[in-house]
Design a protein around this motif. Structure first.
Motif, PDB file in Angstrom:
ATOM      1  N   TYR A   4       0.832  -1.112  -0.012  1.00 49.03           N
ATOM      2  CA  TYR A   4      -0.040  -0.021   0.019  1.00 49.03           C
ATOM      3  C   TYR A   4       0.858   1.384  -0.040  1.00 49.03           C
ATOM      4  N   ARG A   5       0.416   2.429  -0.669  1.00 52.60           N
ATOM      5  CA  ARG A   5       1.291   3.424  -0.766  1.00 52.60           C
ATOM      6  C   ARG A   5       0.261   4.657  -0.806  1.00 52.60           C
ATOM      7  N   PHE A   6       0.319   5.911  -0.154  1.00 53.90           N
ATOM      8  CA  PHE A   6      -0.466   6.872  -0.461  1.00 53.90           C
ATOM      9  C   PHE A   6       0.350   8.130  -1.049  1.00 53.90           C
ATOM     10  N   LEU A   7      -0.088   8.249  -2.426  1.00 57.07           N
ATOM     11  CA  LEU A   7       0.954   9.236  -3.347  1.00 57.07           C
ATOM     12  C   LEU A   7       0.198  10.869  -2.791  1.00 57.07           C
ATOM     13  N   THR A   8       1.052  11.498  -2.728  1.00 56.34           N
ATOM     14  CA  THR A   8       0.565  12.906  -2.541  1.00 56.34           C
ATOM     15  C   THR A   8       1.320  13.964  -3.187  1.00 56.34           C
TER      16      THR A   8
END
Length: 68
Positions: A4-8
């Motif tokens: 899981y990654r959260f790109l910002t």
């Protein structure tokens, strides 16, 4: 194993390129994108979660998720 990654990033083309690169490396969109506005800087920031299923690996908190 699922990653899981959260790109910002700032709401500009570089954020779209970041998400496009992840999709082309086998990551899949997870949920809806999010936006927030920073009144102090006058900028809108985006976020998008992505997930990826990988085989033959064991989770290690030191792994560089962007390189998977």
């Amino acid at each position: 194993m699922k990653l899981y990654r959260f790109l910002t990033g700032i709401d500009e083309s570089s954020f779209c390129h970041k998400v496009t690169e992840a999709l082309n490396k086998g990551w899949e969109l997870y949920g809806s994108p999010s936006l927030t506005y920073d009144h102090q800087s006058g900028k809108t920031y985006c976020g998008q979660a992505v997930v990826k299923e990988v085989e033959g690996k064991e989770y290690d908190p030191s792994m560089k998720l962007g390189q998977q």
